[in-house]
Scaffold this motif. Structure first.
Motif, PDB file in Angstrom:
ATOM      1  N   TRP A  16       0.851  -1.184   0.000  1.00  0.00           N
ATOM      2  CA  TRP A  16       0.000   0.000   0.000  1.00  0.00           C
ATOM      3  C   TRP A  16       0.884   1.229   0.000  1.00  0.00           C
ATOM      4  O   TRP A  16       2.001   1.196   0.528  1.00  0.00           O
ATOM      5  CB  TRP A  16      -0.914   0.012   1.221  1.00  0.00           C
ATOM      6  N   ILE A  17       0.405   2.295  -0.606  1.00  0.00           N
ATOM      7  CA  ILE A  17       1.097   3.574  -0.552  1.00  0.00           C
ATOM      8  C   ILE A  17       0.103   4.623  -0.096  1.00  0.00           C
ATOM      9  O   ILE A  17      -1.095   4.537  -0.388  1.00  0.00           O
ATOM     10  CB  ILE A  17       1.703   3.968  -1.910  1.00  0.00           C
ATOM     11  N   SER A  18       0.609   5.599   0.638  1.00  0.00           N
ATOM     12  CA  SER A  18      -0.270   6.637   1.163  1.00  0.00           C
ATOM     13  C   SER A  18       0.446   7.971   1.124  1.00  0.00           C
ATOM     14  O   SER A  18       1.626   8.068   1.494  1.00  0.00           O
ATOM     15  CB  SER A  18      -0.687   6.299   2.599  1.00  0.00           C
ATOM     16  N   THR A  77       4.374   7.421   1.439  1.00  0.00           N
ATOM     17  CA  THR A  77       4.906   6.377   2.318  1.00  0.00           C
ATOM     18  C   THR A  77       4.539   5.016   1.751  1.00  0.00           C
ATOM     19  O   THR A  77       3.384   4.782   1.375  1.00  0.00           O
ATOM     20  CB  THR A  77       4.350   6.496   3.743  1.00  0.00           C
ATOM     21  N   THR A  78       5.521   4.122   1.679  1.00  0.00           N
ATOM     22  CA  THR A  78       5.297   2.751   1.227  1.00  0.00           C
ATOM     23  C   THR A  78       5.123   1.842   2.429  1.00  0.00           C
ATOM     24  O   THR A  78       5.928   1.863   3.359  1.00  0.00           O
ATOM     25  CB  THR A  78       6.496   2.256   0.390  1.00  0.00           C
ATOM     26  N   TYR A  79       4.058   1.040   2.420  1.00  0.00           N
ATOM     27  CA  TYR A  79       3.791   0.070   3.480  1.00  0.00           C
ATOM     28  C   TYR A  79       4.088  -1.340   2.964  1.00  0.00           C
ATOM     29  O   TYR A  79       3.568  -1.754   1.930  1.00  0.00           O
ATOM     30  CB  TYR A  79       2.332   0.141   3.926  1.00  0.00           C
ATOM     31  N   PHE A  80       4.923  -2.061   3.708  1.00  0.00           N
ATOM     32  CA  PHE A  80       5.220  -3.452   3.399  1.00  0.00           C
ATOM     33  C   PHE A  80       4.305  -4.351   4.235  1.00  0.00           C
ATOM     34  O   PHE A  80       4.113  -4.115   5.427  1.00  0.00           O
ATOM     35  CB  PHE A  80       6.676  -3.779   3.729  1.00  0.00           C
ATOM     36  N   GLY A  81       3.756  -5.382   3.614  1.00  0.00           N
ATOM     37  CA  GLY A  81       2.907  -6.319   4.328  1.00  0.00           C
ATOM     38  C   GLY A  81       3.722  -7.244   5.226  1.00  0.00           C
ATOM     39  O   GLY A  81       4.877  -7.552   4.945  1.00  0.00           O
ATOM     40  N   ILE A  82       3.101  -7.691   6.297  1.00  0.00           N
ATOM     41  CA  ILE A  82       3.763  -8.623   7.212  1.00  0.00           C
ATOM     42  C   ILE A  82       2.700  -9.442   7.933  1.00  0.00           C
ATOM     43  O   ILE A  82       1.556  -9.012   8.079  1.00  0.00           O
ATOM     44  CB  ILE A  82       4.658  -7.875   8.231  1.00  0.00           C
ATOM     45  N   GLU A  83       3.086 -10.638   8.377  1.00  0.00           N
ATOM     46  CA  GLU A  83       2.139 -11.503   9.091  1.00  0.00           C
ATOM     47  C   GLU A  83       2.033 -11.158  10.580  1.00  0.00           C
ATOM     48  O   GLU A  83       0.988 -11.353  11.186  1.00  0.00           O
ATOM     49  CB  GLU A  83       2.560 -12.975   8.957  1.00  0.00           C
ATOM     50  N   ASP A  84       3.115 -10.684  11.174  1.00  0.00           N
ATOM     51  CA  ASP A  84       3.169 -10.450  12.622  1.00  0.00           C
ATOM     52  C   ASP A  84       3.856  -9.117  12.869  1.00  0.00           C
ATOM     53  O   ASP A  84       5.078  -9.019  12.813  1.00  0.00           O
ATOM     54  CB  ASP A  84       3.923 -11.594  13.305  1.00  0.00           C
ATOM     55  N   THR A 118      19.400   4.190   8.085  1.00  0.00           N
ATOM     56  CA  THR A 118      19.820   5.448   7.471  1.00  0.00           C
ATOM     57  C   THR A 118      18.802   6.562   7.689  1.00  0.00           C
ATOM     58  O   THR A 118      19.019   7.687   7.251  1.00  0.00           O
ATOM     59  CB  THR A 118      20.038   5.272   5.960  1.00  0.00           C
ATOM     60  N   GLY A 119      17.678   6.253   8.346  1.00  0.00           N
ATOM     61  CA  GLY A 119      16.638   7.243   8.581  1.00  0.00           C
ATOM     62  C   GLY A 119      15.548   7.275   7.546  1.00  0.00           C
ATOM     63  O   GLY A 119      14.648   8.124   7.614  1.00  0.00           O
ATOM     64  N   THR A 120      15.580   6.362   6.586  1.00  0.00           N
ATOM     65  CA  THR A 120      14.541   6.315   5.551  1.00  0.00           C
ATOM     66  C   THR A 120      13.243   5.767   6.135  1.00  0.00           C
ATOM     67  O   THR A 120      13.219   4.656   6.673  1.00  0.00           O
ATOM     68  CB  THR A 120      14.980   5.425   4.386  1.00  0.00           C
ATOM     69  N   PRO A 121      12.129   6.508   6.053  1.00  0.00           N
ATOM     70  CA  PRO A 121      10.873   6.027   6.620  1.00  0.00           C
ATOM     71  C   PRO A 121      10.195   4.983   5.735  1.00  0.00           C
ATOM     72  O   PRO A 121      10.340   5.000   4.509  1.00  0.00           O
ATOM     73  CB  PRO A 121      10.019   7.294   6.708  1.00  0.00           C
ATOM     74  N   PHE A 122       9.459   4.080   6.366  1.00  0.00           N
ATOM     75  CA  PHE A 122       8.633   3.111   5.660  1.00  0.00           C
ATOM     76  C   PHE A 122       7.540   2.655   6.609  1.00  0.00           C
ATOM     77  O   PHE A 122       7.622   2.854   7.825  1.00  0.00           O
ATOM     78  CB  PHE A 122       9.465   1.911   5.173  1.00  0.00           C
ATOM     79  N   GLY A 123       6.510   2.068   6.055  1.00  0.00           N
ATOM     80  CA  GLY A 123       5.408   1.569   6.862  1.00  0.00           C
ATOM     81  C   GLY A 123       5.379   0.054   6.878  1.00  0.00           C
ATOM     82  O   GLY A 123       5.908  -0.609   5.972  1.00  0.00           O
ATOM     83  N   VAL A 124       4.767  -0.505   7.911  1.00  0.00           N
ATOM     84  CA  VAL A 124       4.540  -1.939   8.018  1.00  0.00           C
ATOM     85  C   VAL A 124       3.057  -2.137   8.280  1.00  0.00           C
ATOM     86  O   VAL A 124       2.456  -1.427   9.077  1.00  0.00           O
ATOM     87  CB  VAL A 124       5.379  -2.571   9.155  1.00  0.00           C
ATOM     88  N   TRP A 125       2.474  -3.128   7.620  1.00  0.00           N
ATOM     89  CA  TRP A 125       1.032  -3.339   7.697  1.00  0.00           C
ATOM     90  C   TRP A 125       0.734  -4.817   7.880  1.00  0.00           C
ATOM     91  O   TRP A 125       1.097  -5.642   7.051  1.00  0.00           O
ATOM     92  CB  TRP A 125       0.386  -2.807   6.424  1.00  0.00           C
ATOM     93  N   GLU A 126       0.098  -5.129   8.976  1.00  0.00           N
ATOM     94  CA  GLU A 126      -0.424  -6.471   9.216  1.00  0.00           C
ATOM     95  C   GLU A 126      -1.926  -6.430   8.945  1.00  0.00           C
ATOM     96  O   GLU A 126      -2.685  -5.798   9.670  1.00  0.00           O
ATOM     97  CB  GLU A 126      -0.162  -6.917  10.655  1.00  0.00           C
ATOM     98  N   GLY A 127      -2.333  -7.069   7.871  1.00  0.00           N
ATOM     99  CA  GLY A 127      -3.737  -7.044   7.503  1.00  0.00           C
ATOM    100  C   GLY A 127      -4.144  -8.327   6.833  1.00  0.00           C
ATOM    101  O   GLY A 127      -3.426  -9.328   6.874  1.00  0.00           O
TER     102      GLY A 127
END
Length: 262
Positions: A16-18, A77-84, A118-127
């Motif tokens: 997802w991107i936001s 912001t880019t959100y990477f999917g994750i299980e936990d 390095t300070g690069t922001p990213f998102g994590v999404w459990e869905g």
């Protein structure tokens, strides 16, 4: 970019991107006609939030909560999917990253905002996991890219947090090619970490358009700026654009199997 017909997380991949906007109407009036997006209201936990769609396919979110509540700059912001997501918190900290916000419960699962070493922001999404064919076409995100002086170190961080090496090798492939570490999912380039002397300190988002030159001219008429390009590359034509509030993104007419420009 793992876009699905429903809002769902794709484990270990960008899901997802936001856009963190300043003024919602300004963002909608720019991206709507530029990308051919329609909008419908999304969750408003931190303020007005809209989901962008192409032919009923959710492709992105646009909201103002980060700007107003967290004093974040206008950016994607880019959100990477994750299980936990709780395990992700531990993995991020253990590997030198930081968690700035969350985990927080939202209507589609749980999310957090983090930064790599390095300070690069990213998102994590459990869905809800999303598996299936990825639609491709104008107005849809096609890939994300990080420019960094040390793509191998950056790739090690993300590979360990999202366990790329533990995934099904028939579906997930990480390889070095064309001066970048490339993550392919189901045969398509999904994320890349590119060697660069000028780090971006953000995950750049690429959107597919029918004609990069026409899209660039349209962006200028809508109040945006062409920062670079259009450029001819071995994989298609690309341009780096900036929206009226300063959010940067790229558009590409690359082939489905192509990558961003060298």
């Amino acid at each position: 970019m793992a876009v699905r017909h429903t809002v769902s997380a794709y484990p270990a991949a960008p899901s997802w991107i936001s856009l963190n906007a300043n003024e919602l109407d300004t963002a909608l009036e720019f991206y709507g006609p530029l990308m051919g997006w329609s909008f419908r209201p999304g969750p408003e936990r931190w303020g007005p939030y809209m989901r962008a769609e192409v032919d009923g396919i959710p492709v992105a979110g646009i909201g103002t909560g980060g700007h107003r509540q967290l004093n974040l700059p206008v950016s994607w912001t880019t959100y990477f999917g994750i299980e936990d997501i709780e395990a992700s918190v531990r993995d991020i900290h253990d590997r030198g990253g930081t968690v700035a916000v969350g985990p927080l419960t939202v209507s589609t699962g749980r999310i957090l905002i983090a930064a790599d070493p390095t300070g690069t922001p990213f998102g994590v999404w459990e869905g809800r996991p999303g598996i299936g064919d990825r639609p491709l076409g104008p107005g849809l995100p096609v890939t994300v890219e990080l420019r960094t002086p040390d793509p191998f170190a950056a790739a090690m961080f993300y590979a360990e947090v999202f366990r790329w090496d533990d995934r099904d090798p028939e579906r997930f492939e990480v390889r070095w090619e064309h001066n970048r570490v490339l993550l392919r999912v189901d045969g398509l380039p999904t994320a890349s970490l590119r060697s660069s002397r000028t780090p971006s300190h953000r995950w750049d988002v690429y959107f597919t358009v029918g004609d990069v030159e026409k899209c660039s001219a349209h962006a200028e008429r809508l109040g945006g700026t062409v920062l670079e390009g259009p450029l001819v590359s071995p994989y298609g034509i690309v341009a780096r654009l900036r929206d009226p509030e300063g959010g940067e993104f790229l558009v590409t007419a690359a082939q489905e199997s192509g990558r961003p420009e060298d």
